[in-house]
Design a protein around this motif. Structure first.
Motif: not given
Ligand SMILES: Cc1ncc(COP(=O)(O)O)c(C=O)c1O
Length: 458
Positions: A13-20, A90-95, A27-38, A22-25
């Motif tokens: 549970r801890r492994l998945v919770d810790e991952a989640m 990359g729909i989350f349901y698939a993840a 995904i929520e920030s995808l629109p405000s992330q730059p389109s490229t950052n390389t 980070r995953i949730v923010p």
């Protein structure tokens, strides 16, 4: 005795919770992330090279490195501004489905090992057959992407029509076909010289007169591929005309629908791709237009027995294979034996929602490309070179140099990422709208950036 590779319930549970966490923010920030950052990402990647670690480090540190350092240094390929190449999904349901599939880790390569799970995946393939309009008796298999789907189709065709003697057989594609086709033909044993690239018309579609002329010159015409949405401009070949020619010369008719075939779910797509159901094989990429994560492709064939004949192979140490037509062992119809349970990631979201929200998404993208093209047309100096046939449009701005400069200025804003192509010596900018996260607001921002970039060059 404790076994570190087998976490207990709390640790799981801890492994998945810790991952989640980070995953949730993320995904929520995808629109405000730059389109490229390389910028500097390649140099950074070099610093990560390390010898085999013998001791572990903290899970939190690993996750922090991943989410704070590694993930951000990339194209924001899952974000709404990714209008480059052919966007993935990359729909989350698939993840979540992938987590389940990997956690239960059942073996679906052989039907007998997990019949219900193998059937679930086989259902997905049936749905794809239904989408392209195939009759009973059709079948197919999920691959890791379009490249291996092309390869699988060419091998099935070769084994069906040519047997072991195939070196003088010829394959035909348009000059606009995706390069994975020539690569797959080559891997399937055909020399480069056996692949004819047929010129295209002003709409980037294979010229049927040139195809027929080329066929007439060859001793053993064998295979023709029509594109249902080219990567460069989204062009859809005249599939009905190609089907007629394939029948006339007893050739295999293949359709590359890696990008386009799921638009068969929409009325506009069905109008554009008339004749797709006449193909002997079709490839479709769920990791493009069904919004799946990368690693999900598919090939379907009109006659399922062609795959079985091409890929079936016996081993005494395997369980008995299914003899009934209805039940499939994936290892009998594809090059793979052991593989992931990739069907679950497609099956779960479709079971959960039905196909309707996917259709709405595809229709939305078709609307958005019309909007983009209409707005681009109004900008002085911009010429639409490829009108959208599905959801790609390509344009230029005065000269090659100015188009190149324009692209740089648009991308520098980092709200949208566009990529170029070259056609007949002309440098073009493409807009490809496929991502499930791209909606009208982002398209309007992108148009604003294009208008401003044009103004700055005028
Ligand atoms: C039209 C077309 N066909 C085939 C491919 C190859 O697919 P994949 O990248 O999934 O191997 C692509 C990839 O973009 C494509 O656009």
């Amino acid at each position: 005795m404790t076994y570190p590779l087998e976490p207990d319930a709390n640790e799981m549970r801890r492994l998945v919770d810790e991952a989640m966490r980070r995953i949730v923010p993320h995904i929520e920030s995808l629109p405000s992330q730059p389109s490229t950052n390389t910028d500097g990402a390649i140099e950074y990647a070099r610093t990560l090279i390390e010898p085999l670690p013998h001791r572990g480090e903290s899970y939190e540190k690993i996750l922090d490195d991943l989410f704070n350092e590694y993930v951000p240094r990339s194209f924001n390929a899952a974000g709404p501004g990714y209008l480059a190449y052919i966007p993935g999904g990359g729909i989350f349901y698939a993840a979540v489905a992938d987590l389940i599939a990997d956690a239960v880790n059942r073996y679906v390569g052989v039907f007998a090992a997990a019949p219900a799970l193998a059937q679930i995946e086989a259902n997905v393939v049936r749905w794809f057959c239904e989408i392209v309009g195939y009759p009973r008796g059709s079948g197919g298999v999920l691959t890791t992407g379009g490249s291996l789907a092309n390869f699988t189709a060419i091998i099935a065709a070769r084994k069906t029509l040519l047997g072991d003697d195939f070196m003088n057989a010829t394959l035909y594609c348009s000059s606009e076909v995706h390069h994975s086709f020539q690569k797959a033909a080559n891997l399937a044993g055909f020399p480069h010289a056996n692949v004819r690239e047929i010129p295209v018309d002003e709409k980037f579609r294979m010229r049927i007169d040139e195809l027929e002329a080329a066929i007439a010159r060859d001793a053993r015409p064998f295979f023709v591929v029509g594109s249902a949405g080219t990567t460069n401009t989204g062009a859809v070949d005249d599939l009905e005309a190609i089907a007629r020619i394939a029948t006339k010369y007893k050739m295999w008719f293949h359709v590359d629908g890696a990008y386009g075939a799921f638009f068969m779910l929409t009325e506009r797509g069905r109008n554009a791709m008339r004749g797709i159901e006449l193909a002997d094989s079709v490839i479709l990429d769920p990791h493009k237009t069904l919004f799946q994560p990368y690693g999900t492709g598919a090939v379907v064939v009109r006659d399922a027995t062609t795959l079985r004949r091409a890929f079936s192979s016996h081993a005494d140490y395997l369980p008995d294979m299914q003899q009934e037509e209805e039940l499939v062992d994936f290892c009998e119809i594809s090059p793979e034996l052991s593989r992931d349970f990739r069907g679950l990631r497609v099956w779960l979201p479709i079971k959960l929602f039905g196909i309707e929200p996917f259709i709405e998404q595809l229709d939305e993208k078709l609307d958005l490309i019309e909007l983009v093209t209409e707005e681009l047309r109004k900008i002085e100096g911009i010429e639409i070179v490829a009108e959208p046939q599905l959801t790609i449009t390509a344009f230029r701005f005065r000269s090659n140099e100015e188009t190149r400069e324009l692209l740089e200025r648009i991308n520098a804003k980092k709200r949208v990422m566009l990529t170029p192509t070259v056609y007949n010596g002309q440098f073009l900018i493409r807009v490809c709208i496929v991502s499930l996260r791209t909606h009208r607001d982002r398209i309007e921002e992108g148009l604003e950036d294009i208008r401003e970039a044009v103004k700055s060059l005028s």
